[in-house]
Design a protein around this motif. Structure first.
Motif, PDB file in Angstrom:
ATOM      1  N   ASP A  18      19.747  82.147  81.800  1.00  0.00           N
ATOM      2  CA  ASP A  18      18.594  81.815  80.788  1.00  0.00           C
ATOM      3  C   ASP A  18      19.381  81.832  79.193  1.00  0.00           C
ATOM      4  O   ASP A  18      18.531  81.661  78.197  1.00  0.00           O
ATOM      5  N   TRP A  57      20.140  79.844  76.699  1.00  0.00           N
ATOM      6  CA  TRP A  57      20.011  78.409  76.557  1.00  0.00           C
ATOM      7  C   TRP A  57      19.942  78.072  75.064  1.00  0.00           C
ATOM      8  O   TRP A  57      19.364  78.954  74.412  1.00  0.00           O
ATOM      9  N   GLY A  78      20.039  75.866  81.628  1.00  0.00           N
ATOM     10  CA  GLY A  78      18.646  75.940  81.843  1.00  0.00           C
ATOM     11  C   GLY A  78      17.629  75.290  81.199  1.00  0.00           C
ATOM     12  O   GLY A  78      17.830  74.298  80.904  1.00  0.00           O
ATOM     13  N   LYS A  79      16.515  75.868  80.748  1.00  0.00           N
ATOM     14  CA  LYS A  79      15.375  75.064  80.204  1.00  0.00           C
ATOM     15  C   LYS A  79      14.952  75.864  78.972  1.00  0.00           C
ATOM     16  O   LYS A  79      15.268  77.168  78.878  1.00  0.00           O
ATOM     17  N   ASP A 117      13.482  79.255  78.884  1.00  0.00           N
ATOM     18  CA  ASP A 117      14.370  80.222  79.287  1.00  0.00           C
ATOM     19  C   ASP A 117      14.859  81.337  78.228  1.00  0.00           C
ATOM     20  O   ASP A 117      15.062  82.435  78.278  1.00  0.00           O
ATOM     21  N   ASP A 140      13.107  84.503  77.512  1.00  0.00           N
ATOM     22  CA  ASP A 140      13.494  85.470  78.493  1.00  0.00           C
ATOM     23  C   ASP A 140      15.015  85.930  78.059  1.00  0.00           C
ATOM     24  O   ASP A 140      15.040  87.314  78.353  1.00  0.00           O
ATOM     25  N   TYR A 141      15.620  85.313  77.537  1.00  0.00           N
ATOM     26  CA  TYR A 141      16.923  85.858  77.134  1.00  0.00           C
ATOM     27  C   TYR A 141      16.877  86.856  76.030  1.00  0.00           C
ATOM     28  O   TYR A 141      17.405  87.955  75.873  1.00  0.00           O
TER      29      TYR A 141
END
Length: 444
Positions: free
Chosen positions: A158, A160, A174-175, A178, A181-182
């Protein structure tokens, strides 16, 4: 296009960096004052990369696949790690704090974390929380614990978009979603570090610069959501200081300005192009040999003369020295590192008065050495053999000059015309830093 959209979204959600304000609490200001008195700390770079004995950037330099690299954890068993022995050595060295790599760029956490099993407790046969043991041992020695914490990560999916580094480790991109989330992952880990290990002196960030190819430094502050991150730290522990090794001028929320491999005001390393020295507490980080992480060959050690000179020059700029040691994979401190630390401690035991609690000296750096001062006392650090030192006139009666090491009186003259002339004893040539203590009638 997706990176452009991410920048635009970030600009909308975050306020302008220059418009942000940061007012440190009294607890933080007191911590800054204490930090500014300490002058000497130990940096520890240690992780599963030490098993490869080729520095902490080995995964990136050798383009080791991120899944294959992670298997190193299966064999990580530092059987000789002894937190009490580490703490005793650092105490003997004269260090006032220790900055430990809680998580480096490879993403492996050297502490117990609920965020993933990729940590020393859950992901290795060792199964012990070395950070907890070190925190307890350092506390007994009255040495403060700081945490190095990496922003960038070569392991997590994640992270990204991929930054400047880590493109060869096989980690898929990733997207955009993400990234949230990181950021949440980092906030969780910082919360763990600041709630599970007692009082923490500072969080020392690194890797912020990784996305510099895609964003300006001003945009990076928003991309990383540093305002929220710094506020989290100061909320959890108001006296915990924040440093960020981003190589530019400090941002709101930062309490320490670190300099990598250079004393403040110099740029021999090439990291600080055009960066000015701020009014924040200052710190220089440098290695005891050539590398940060353990390297079994090709990492020549600095001499004790070079290390003490570095300590004196750093203090003469009003800064702390954070001296790095890279432990072996078995958890032991390399013998030569330990020997040099003990030599530094022996010198500080005699001459610490000229380092701890001092500020930058009123006498500029000269060919003979540097100066520090505290109250009525001015300390001349004689770093090169000379028979006499001449410094500018000080409108303050000079009462005495002595050798700091043994109190032996030293001859001097003071006049408006000639300034202050101090004879340097011949024995100074045998010392890595021979300190002369000049005591004046009034504070300098």
């Amino acid at each position: 296009m997706k990176k452009i959209l991410f920048i635009l979204a970030t600009l909308v959600l975050a306020s302008n960096v220059s418009a942000q304000s940061y007012v440190p609490t009294e607890a933080c200001m007191q911590a800054r004052r204490e930090f500014n008195q300490e002058r000497f700390g130990i940096f520890i770079h240690w992780g599963i990369y030490s098993m490869l004995a080729d520095g902490e950037w080995i995964q990136n330099r050798k383009n080791i696949n991120y899944e294959e690299y992670a298997l190193l954890a299966n064999g990580f068993y530092p059987s000789r790690f002894n937190a009490e022995e580490w703490a005793a050595l650092f105490k003997e060295a004269g260090a006032k704090y220790v900055t430990f790599t809680s998580r480096h760029h490879d993403g492996f956490s050297m502490f117990k974390t609920a965020t993933s099993d990729f940590n020393i407790v859950d992901g290795t046969p060792y199964g012990r929380d070395v950070v907890k043991e070190l925190a307890d041992a350092l506390g007994k020695q009255n040495i403060k614990l700081h945490f190095y914490y990496s922003h960038l990560d070569w392991h997590r999916l994640d992270y990204w978009p991929l930054g400047r580094e880590g493109h060869g480790v096989g980690r898929p991109e990733g997207k955009p979603d993400d990234w949230k989330d990181y950021l949440a992952f980092m906030r969780t880990q910082l919360t763990e570090l600041l709630t599970n290990y007692g009082p923490i002196g500072a969080i020392w960030f690194d890797g912020y610069w990784d996305k510099k190819n895609d964003y300006s430094y001003a945009e990076l502050y928003k991309v990383w959501d540093m305002k929220e991150e710094y506020e989290l730290i100061h909320r959890l522990q108001p006296s915990c200081l924040v440093a960020n090794n981003h190589h530019v001028a400090p941002y709101p929320g930062e309490d320490i300005q670190p300099f990598e491999r250079d004393v403040p005001g110099e740029n021999t390393s090439g990291y600080l192009t055009g960066t000015k020295v701020s009014s924040l507490p200052l710190e220089t980080c440098q290695t005891i040999n050539k590398d940060w992480g353990y390297k079994i060959v090709g990492s020549p050690y600095k001499t004790i003369k070079e290390l003490i000179t570095l300590l004196a020059r750093t203090a003469s700029k009003g800064a702390n020295l954070l001296l790095n040691v890279g432990p072996r994979p078995d958890g032991s401190i390399p013998d030569q590192s330990a020997a040099l630390l003990r030599q530094m401690g022996a010198w500080l035991k005699v001459n610490g008065e000229s380092i701890y609690g001092t500020v930058a000296g009123c006498v500029p750096e000269s060919e003979w050495g540097v100066s520090t001062q505290n109250g009525n006392n001015l300390y001349l650090h004689i770093l090169k053999p000379v028979s006499k030192v001449v410094i500018p006139y000080v409108d303050n009666k000079l009462v005495s000059v002595v050798s700091l090491s043994d109190g032996t009186p030293v001859k001097f003259k003071q006049s408006k015309k000639s300034g202050i002339e101090v004879e340097v004893p011949s024995v100074a040539a045998d010392s890595p830093d021979y300190v002369l203590k000049l005591s004046f009638k009034k504070p300098l």
